[in-house]
Write a protein that holds these residues in place. Structure first.
Motif, PDB file in Angstrom:
ATOM      1  N   VAL A   1      -5.129   5.617  -9.495  1.00  0.00           N
ATOM      2  CA  VAL A   1      -6.011   4.790  -8.666  1.00  0.00           C
ATOM      3  C   VAL A   1      -7.333   5.512  -8.391  1.00  0.00           C
ATOM      4  O   VAL A   1      -8.411   4.916  -8.457  1.00  0.00           O
ATOM      5  CB  VAL A   1      -5.307   4.401  -7.347  1.00  0.00           C
ATOM      6  CG1 VAL A   1      -6.299   3.791  -6.362  1.00  0.00           C
ATOM      7  CG2 VAL A   1      -4.182   3.417  -7.624  1.00  0.00           C
TER       8      VAL A   1
ATOM      9  N   LEU B   1       0.824  -1.207   0.000  1.00  0.00           N
ATOM     10  CA  LEU B   1       0.000   0.000   0.000  1.00  0.00           C
ATOM     11  C   LEU B   1       0.861   1.260   0.000  1.00  0.00           C
ATOM     12  O   LEU B   1       0.546   2.234  -0.700  1.00  0.00           O
ATOM     13  CB  LEU B   1      -0.920  -0.006   1.219  1.00  0.00           C
ATOM     14  CG  LEU B   1      -2.085  -1.000   1.172  1.00  0.00           C
ATOM     15  CD1 LEU B   1      -2.753  -1.103   2.533  1.00  0.00           C
ATOM     16  CD2 LEU B   1      -3.105  -0.596   0.109  1.00  0.00           C
TER      17      LEU B   1
ATOM     18  N   ARG C   1      -1.266   7.466  -7.309  1.00  0.00           N
ATOM     19  CA  ARG C   1      -2.419   7.850  -6.483  1.00  0.00           C
ATOM     20  C   ARG C   1      -3.543   8.404  -7.353  1.00  0.00           C
ATOM     21  O   ARG C   1      -4.708   8.077  -7.166  1.00  0.00           O
ATOM     22  CB  ARG C   1      -2.017   8.913  -5.451  1.00  0.00           C
ATOM     23  CG  ARG C   1      -1.287   8.397  -4.252  1.00  0.00           C
ATOM     24  CD  ARG C   1      -1.403   9.374  -3.076  1.00  0.00           C
ATOM     25  NE  ARG C   1      -0.925  10.707  -3.402  1.00  0.00           N
ATOM     26  CZ  ARG C   1       0.327  11.123  -3.233  1.00  0.00           C
ATOM     27  NH1 ARG C   1       1.236  10.292  -2.747  1.00  0.00           N
ATOM     28  NH2 ARG C   1       0.679  12.358  -3.535  1.00  0.00           N
TER      29      ARG C   1
ATOM     30  N   CYS D   1      -8.395  -1.385  -4.239  1.00  0.00           N
ATOM     31  CA  CYS D   1      -8.972  -0.044  -4.255  1.00  0.00           C
ATOM     32  C   CYS D   1      -9.952   0.149  -5.414  1.00  0.00           C
ATOM     33  O   CYS D   1     -11.040   0.717  -5.232  1.00  0.00           O
ATOM     34  CB  CYS D   1      -7.864   0.999  -4.347  1.00  0.00           C
ATOM     35  SG  CYS D   1      -6.748   1.028  -2.939  1.00  0.00           S
ATOM     36  N   VAL D   2      -9.575  -0.309  -6.605  1.00  0.00           N
ATOM     37  CA  VAL D   2     -10.381   0.022  -7.789  1.00  0.00           C
ATOM     38  C   VAL D   2     -11.454  -1.023  -8.083  1.00  0.00           C
ATOM     39  O   VAL D   2     -12.445  -0.712  -8.756  1.00  0.00           O
ATOM     40  CB  VAL D   2      -9.485   0.244  -9.032  1.00  0.00           C
ATOM     41  CG1 VAL D   2      -8.428   1.289  -8.742  1.00  0.00           C
ATOM     42  CG2 VAL D   2      -8.848  -1.042  -9.510  1.00  0.00           C
TER      43      VAL D   2
ATOM     44  N   PHE E   1       0.557   4.245  -2.808  1.00  0.00           N
ATOM     45  CA  PHE E   1       0.101   5.584  -2.434  1.00  0.00           C
ATOM     46  C   PHE E   1       1.247   6.545  -2.163  1.00  0.00           C
ATOM     47  O   PHE E   1       1.027   7.745  -1.992  1.00  0.00           O
ATOM     48  CB  PHE E   1      -0.838   5.494  -1.225  1.00  0.00           C
ATOM     49  CG  PHE E   1      -2.157   4.878  -1.577  1.00  0.00           C
ATOM     50  CD1 PHE E   1      -3.120   5.601  -2.248  1.00  0.00           C
ATOM     51  CD2 PHE E   1      -2.417   3.553  -1.275  1.00  0.00           C
ATOM     52  CE1 PHE E   1      -4.329   5.039  -2.605  1.00  0.00           C
ATOM     53  CE2 PHE E   1      -3.619   2.969  -1.618  1.00  0.00           C
ATOM     54  CZ  PHE E   1      -4.582   3.715  -2.289  1.00  0.00           C
TER      55      PHE E   1
ATOM     56  N   ALA F   1     -10.873   4.061  -9.607  1.00  0.00           N
ATOM     57  CA  ALA F   1     -11.848   3.679  -8.588  1.00  0.00           C
ATOM     58  C   ALA F   1     -13.185   4.390  -8.794  1.00  0.00           C
ATOM     59  O   ALA F   1     -14.256   3.778  -8.710  1.00  0.00           O
ATOM     60  CB  ALA F   1     -11.294   3.978  -7.197  1.00  0.00           C
TER      61      ALA F   1
ATOM     62  N   SER G   1      -2.973  -4.343  -4.269  1.00  0.00           N
ATOM     63  CA  SER G   1      -3.362  -3.100  -3.598  1.00  0.00           C
ATOM     64  C   SER G   1      -4.227  -2.237  -4.513  1.00  0.00           C
ATOM     65  O   SER G   1      -5.250  -1.680  -4.090  1.00  0.00           O
ATOM     66  CB  SER G   1      -2.117  -2.316  -3.164  1.00  0.00           C
ATOM     67  OG  SER G   1      -1.369  -3.033  -2.216  1.00  0.00           O
ATOM     68  N   ILE G   2      -3.806  -2.140  -5.777  1.00  0.00           N
ATOM     69  CA  ILE G   2      -4.588  -1.346  -6.725  1.00  0.00           C
ATOM     70  C   ILE G   2      -5.929  -2.010  -7.002  1.00  0.00           C
ATOM     71  O   ILE G   2      -6.980  -1.349  -7.020  1.00  0.00           O
ATOM     72  CB  ILE G   2      -3.785  -1.123  -8.024  1.00  0.00           C
ATOM     73  CG1 ILE G   2      -2.604  -0.183  -7.740  1.00  0.00           C
ATOM     74  CG2 ILE G   2      -4.671  -0.538  -9.125  1.00  0.00           C
ATOM     75  CD1 ILE G   2      -1.703   0.067  -8.925  1.00  0.00           C
TER      76      ILE G   2
END
Length: 435
Positions: free
Chosen positions: A246, A233, A243, A379-380, A237, A250, A375-376
């Protein structure tokens, strides 16, 4: 999917070859072509089941808006629930082996649908369970898939490999839905799913025949799971460009899922399309994605990869507007408008995806690839099951078409994080040495 800083700097690719030398054609790389062929069949099969499951739910099991939302949420819930730990686990394993096991699980789970149908006991909750299991296996497959390419090809070939894989996915999208619609009409939706089972088995065989250059991480290079998740993460980020990418992705997925969750009800009930016509529409719309995959190298050369990210984001966000407008048109005009909408949307999404995925692969050290992708994806894609549930509830409360408009207006905001970012001032995105 990226190479290490050393590989980007210099001298050796993942297979020990001179990275400064011209990269050989991937068409001559038997190893890559084997994997590529298996993935082509797998993507084709995925197109079939993506059409067959909602058609089965809407037409055979008479699903409500809320039930369609639950089904879509179940298929994507795994990215929210296990997406982050999956990345850390995958970074400890051989990614090709993970993909083989994921194919096996998906094939076995999908076999249950036609079996239960033939027994006359198929219900909606069965579809929820199957969708959830397939979704969990897909999390592991997709994160591994996006992290495998750098161990198969040389660093200079990564963008070419991504373009070929994305082009194949669009070819599957071009032919798969139309054939899926024909199969559903000919042998029923539950039995059409058996074709997908066959393609996942073919993908397994191709992966078993593929050889990669990946080595498992040494046990002493492993930290506790929560620390490895946090490291992934922080990597994502901690990069200001990532960032913003993403954030745009998202928001786009959140709003577009509001729309596409209710697409089966919109097409089959409100517009009165048949499954065959619905499949044909998806296939024709996929032409835009194929053209986008082919055009991306030329667009990168003309505009620069950095500027291409906000340009393509503007394109796919605006392309959502014609979708709900189809509700006020007669069926033939609605079909034509939706085909054009699908083409424009597919073109923009593919240009955006190829450009930003290649950037992610290029700057990420190999030991972090799985966690970066997970991680991506968390989030998305993690927003998508929540959006699917919201679509079902809003569709029940407000109706299908008003919910489509809410999603469309929200989609117009998705491009803002990259549009107001530093991408316009750059031409090329930084490499591993500059990130």
């Amino acid at each position: 999917m990226s190479q290490s800083v050393d590989a980007a700097d210099g001298t050796n690719g993942p297979d020990g070859t001179d990275a400064a030398a011209p990269a050989p054609s991937l068409w001559r790389d038997r190893n890559f072509v084997t994997m590529w062929g298996g993935q082509a069949l797998s993507q084709f099969g995925a197109q079939i089941v993506e059409l067959a499951l909602p058609v089965l739910a809407v037409l055979l099991l008479h699903a409500t808006e809320a039930q369609v939302g639950y089904l879509n949420a179940a298929s994507m819930a795994a990215f929210l629930v296990v997406g982050l730990p999956a990345g850390a686990w995958i970074d400890r394993m051989r990614k090709r082996h993970v993909m083989i096991w994921a194919d096996a699980v998906r094939a076995l789970a999908l076999t249950a649908v036609p079996a239960l149908h033939l027994l006359g006991i198929l219900e909606m909750w069965h579809l929820y369970v199957v969708a959830l299991i397939v979704g969990i296996a897909t999390v592991f497959f997709d994160v591994s898939y996006q992290s495998l390419v750098p161990s198969l090809v040389q660093p200079k070939q990564i963008a070419d490999a991504n373009g070929k894989l994305e082009s194949t996915q669009q070819l599957a999208g071009l032919t798969g839905p139309a054939i899926a619609g024909g199969l559903v009409g000919l042998i029923s939706a539950p039995m059409a799913i058996l074709a997908t089972v066959g393609t996942y088995i073919a993908s397994m065989i191709a992966l078993l025949s593929t050889r990669d250059h990946e080595e498992r991480r040494a046990p002493e290079d492993r930290a506790p799971l929560h620390r490895e998740i946090a490291e992934g993460l922080r990597w994502v980020f901690g990069n200001p460009l990532l960032r913003r990418i993403v954030a745009t992705t998202a928001i786009s997925n959140l709003t577009s899922t509001l729309v596409f969750t209710l697409t089966p009800i919109f097409f089959l009930r409100i517009l009165g399309f048949s499954p065959e016509l619905m499949g044909l529409l998806f296939s024709l719309g996929a032409v835009g994605g194929l053209l986008g995959a082919i055009a991306t190298p030329r667009l990168v050369s003309r505009f620069g990869e950095a500027r291409l990210i906000p340009l393509s984001a503007i394109g796919f966000s605006l392309a959502m507007v014609p979708f709900p407008l189809a509700a006020i048109l007669p069926t033939p005009a609605a079909f034509v408008m939706l085909v054009l909408q699908g083409m424009l949307m597919g073109f923009g999404v593919l240009v955006y995806n190829i450009t930003q995925v290649t950037f992610r692969q290029r700057i990420t050290p190999p030991r972090l690839l799985g966690r970066m992708n997970a991680s991506i994806r968390f989030c998305v894609w993690g927003v998508m099951p929540l959006s699917a549930l919201a679509a079902g509830w809003l569709g029940t409360w407000l109706g299908t078409v008003p919910t489509l408009w809410i999603g469309t207006v929200g989609a117009l905001l998705s491009a803002l994080p990259v549009v107001i970012g530093p991408f316009w001032r750059l031409r090329n995105l930084p490499d591993a040495r500059e990130a």
